[in-house]
Design an enzyme around this catalytic site. Structure first.
Site, PDB file in Angstrom:
ATOM      1  N   HIS A  36       0.872  -1.192   0.000  1.00 29.78           N
ATOM      2  CA  HIS A  36       0.000   0.000   0.000  1.00 29.78           C
ATOM      3  C   HIS A  36       0.898   1.228   0.000  1.00 29.78           C
ATOM      4  O   HIS A  36       1.439   1.613   1.035  1.00 29.78           O
ATOM      5  CB  HIS A  36      -0.888   0.023   1.246  1.00 29.78           C
ATOM      6  CG  HIS A  36      -1.888   1.134   1.263  1.00 29.78           C
ATOM      7  ND1 HIS A  36      -3.203   0.944   1.628  1.00 29.78           N
ATOM      8  CD2 HIS A  36      -1.783   2.457   0.989  1.00 29.78           C
ATOM      9  CE1 HIS A  36      -3.856   2.091   1.572  1.00 29.78           C
ATOM     10  NE2 HIS A  36      -3.005   3.033   1.183  1.00 29.78           N
ATOM     11  N   HIS A  93       1.452   5.353  -1.849  1.00 29.46           N
ATOM     12  CA  HIS A  93       1.001   6.454  -2.696  1.00 29.46           C
ATOM     13  C   HIS A  93       2.217   7.082  -3.370  1.00 29.46           C
ATOM     14  O   HIS A  93       3.147   7.528  -2.686  1.00 29.46           O
ATOM     15  CB  HIS A  93       0.276   7.511  -1.860  1.00 29.46           C
ATOM     16  CG  HIS A  93      -0.975   7.001  -1.219  1.00 29.46           C
ATOM     17  ND1 HIS A  93      -2.205   7.076  -1.829  1.00 29.46           N
ATOM     18  CD2 HIS A  93      -1.174   6.390  -0.020  1.00 29.46           C
ATOM     19  CE1 HIS A  93      -3.119   6.533  -1.026  1.00 29.46           C
ATOM     20  NE2 HIS A  93      -2.516   6.114   0.074  1.00 29.46           N
ATOM     21  N   LYS A 124      -9.463  -0.337  -5.384  1.00 30.42           N
ATOM     22  CA  LYS A 124      -9.450   0.326  -4.089  1.00 30.42           C
ATOM     23  C   LYS A 124     -10.756   1.087  -3.870  1.00 30.42           C
ATOM     24  O   LYS A 124     -11.188   1.865  -4.719  1.00 30.42           O
ATOM     25  CB  LYS A 124      -8.271   1.299  -4.006  1.00 30.42           C
ATOM     26  CG  LYS A 124      -8.176   2.064  -2.682  1.00 30.42           C
ATOM     27  CD  LYS A 124      -7.865   1.138  -1.511  1.00 30.42           C
ATOM     28  CE  LYS A 124      -7.826   1.924  -0.196  1.00 30.42           C
ATOM     29  NZ  LYS A 124      -6.626   2.807  -0.101  1.00 30.42           N
ATOM     30  N   HIS A 172     -10.588   0.970   2.188  1.00 31.99           N
ATOM     31  CA  HIS A 172     -10.270   1.978   3.190  1.00 31.99           C
ATOM     32  C   HIS A 172     -11.353   1.867   4.252  1.00 31.99           C
ATOM     33  O   HIS A 172     -12.518   2.208   4.011  1.00 31.99           O
ATOM     34  CB  HIS A 172     -10.234   3.376   2.575  1.00 31.99           C
ATOM     35  CG  HIS A 172      -9.860   4.437   3.564  1.00 31.99           C
ATOM     36  ND1 HIS A 172      -8.687   5.142   3.474  1.00 31.99           N
ATOM     37  CD2 HIS A 172     -10.505   4.900   4.669  1.00 31.99           C
ATOM     38  CE1 HIS A 172      -8.619   5.996   4.495  1.00 31.99           C
ATOM     39  NE2 HIS A 172      -9.717   5.870   5.229  1.00 31.99           N
ATOM     40  N   HIS A 230      -4.694  -0.569   6.326  1.00 32.56           N
ATOM     41  CA  HIS A 230      -4.167   0.233   7.446  1.00 32.56           C
ATOM     42  C   HIS A 230      -5.035   0.188   8.700  1.00 32.56           C
ATOM     43  O   HIS A 230      -5.562   1.205   9.159  1.00 32.56           O
ATOM     44  CB  HIS A 230      -3.916   1.680   7.035  1.00 32.56           C
ATOM     45  CG  HIS A 230      -4.944   2.293   6.119  1.00 32.56           C
ATOM     46  ND1 HIS A 230      -6.293   2.291   6.384  1.00 32.56           N
ATOM     47  CD2 HIS A 230      -4.799   2.931   4.935  1.00 32.56           C
ATOM     48  CE1 HIS A 230      -6.932   2.901   5.404  1.00 32.56           C
ATOM     49  NE2 HIS A 230      -6.045   3.314   4.517  1.00 32.56           N
ATOM     50  N   ASP A 242       1.116   2.637   3.526  1.00 32.78           N
ATOM     51  CA  ASP A 242       0.286   3.832   3.322  1.00 32.78           C
ATOM     52  C   ASP A 242       1.162   5.077   3.324  1.00 32.78           C
ATOM     53  O   ASP A 242       0.733   6.151   3.765  1.00 32.78           O
ATOM     54  CB  ASP A 242      -0.807   3.940   4.381  1.00 32.78           C
ATOM     55  CG  ASP A 242      -1.876   4.980   4.032  1.00 32.78           C
ATOM     56  OD1 ASP A 242      -2.006   5.320   2.842  1.00 32.78           O
ATOM     57  OD2 ASP A 242      -2.572   5.453   4.950  1.00 32.78           O
TER      58      ASP A 242
END
Length: 350
Positions: free
Chosen positions: A14, A16, A97, A134, A174, A244
């Site tokens: 995970h 970004h 996602k 999420h 997360h 994350d």
């Protein structure tokens, strides 16, 4: 005094990587932090909603750093159809996602009803794609919902999706609460869970008033942090690292403008493997490092390492490593987690 440990092919499930100039800054830092596999989030502007967009983004990442394997995802939205799922699977895209509307960065186009996406979930179940959730619901004063209980109130959605699609691989992303850990443990082998490095360190006291520790979901109470640590120390096979890692320009993390607010995200990519080793050692789980950062996640995603795969060597020294204060420069300057702090492990050449 030195001691070395080796970890086979760590994978961050995970991360970004953003777009534009920020993407150029942070993408090479995945490998610098000890990882050569990155499961890439799709919440760009505009979000990655089609196979073509995902493949174009992947090419952009590979042009920046071809030494990392990028696993691509799509953003769950009304534009996503069962036909697009089948097309994405054939193109090598791994997951989808889901962001509830408005709960985190670039989630304005997030969903409001999971039932509306049952045909998409059915197609994903059939072709073997992963649903990444999420795990929060939007804040709502009428139901006494805020950032501190948004994850707990999401868990019934996880249970209902799993019950309706028991063969669909689902990852609760997360996790931050004991309730989330216990829920995932109670469900079937098709439900996994990522844990970030920073949630192993932080509680609510650490982010209240400290913008560089603020992320979504927020860190919770000491007992919640203890639950995350316990499940790693247990070596549970369905819990694994998903950093994350979420870079934001430092000016958006330290803003005091009420109309703007603080950007949600903690950046860990650049020192992720040493940081994770440092944290696991602190709570007596260093022997579970390889399972947590490599074996468990790769097995869940069907990306097991081949015999003879490259190992990353870490070394512990009595002279701690100082975390840099920032990466990048100017408007693309990113402050990492524990900036200026000390960690006990570093990556060394084999």
């Amino acid at each position: 005094m030195f001691s070395d440990i080796e970890v086979t092919s760590p994978a961050d499930f995970h991360v970004h990587l953003r777009q534009g100039e920020m993407c150029k800054v942070v993408t090479p830092l995945v490998r610098k932090g000890g990882f050569k596999l990155a499961y890439v989030m799709p919440n760009l502007r505009p979000p990655i909603t089609t196979t073509e967009m995902a493949l174009t983004y992947k090419k952009e990442l590979e042009a920046i750093d071809p030494g990392t394997e990028y696993l691509m995802t799509l953003y769950l939205s009304p534009d996503l159809t069962p036909n697009e799922i089948r097309k994405a699977k054939d193109a090598g895209i791994v997951g989808v996602k889901s962001y509830p509307r408005g709960v985190t960065t670039n989630s304005e186009g997030g969903i409001e009803s999971y039932e509306a996406y049952y045909p998409v979930f059915e197609a994903m179940e059939k072709v073997g794609m992963v649903l990444n959730l999420h795990g929060e619901v939007p804040s709502d004063p009428t139901s006494n919902t805020c950032v501190l209980n948004a994850e707990i109130k999401f868990l019934p959605h996880l249970r209902s999706i799993h019950e309706r699609f028991p063969k669909l691989r689902i990852v609760l992303e997360h996790a931050t609460t004991r309730a989330a850990v216990e829920t995932v443990k109670s469900l079937g082998e098709t439900v996994g869970c990522t844990i970030t490095a920073h949630h192993l360190a932080l509680t609510v006291d650490d982010w209240a008033g400290q913008g560089f520790h603020y992320c979504k979901p927020v860190a919770k109470f000491p007992d919640d942090r203890l639950a995350l640590r316990e499940v790693i120390r247990e070596g549970h096979p369905r819990f694994f690292l998903g950093s994350d890692s979420a870079p934001h320009p430092s000016e958006t993390k330290s803003t005091s403008t009420p109309q703007v607010g603080c950007a949600a995200g903690v950046f860990t990519s650049a020192h992720l493997l040493p940081l994770t080793a440092h944290l696991l050692e602190e709570f007596g789980a260093l022997d579970k490092l390889e399972g947590f950062v490599s074996i468990n996640g790769r097995r869940f995603y069907g990306k097991e390492v081949a015999a003879g795969s490259e190992k990353i060597r870490l070394r512990r020294s009595s002279a701690p490593i100082i975390v840099p204060n920032a990466f990048g420069a100017g408007t693309q300057s990113v402050v990492p987690f524990m900036a200026g702090g000390r960690i006990n492990w570093d990556i060394v050449d084999s």
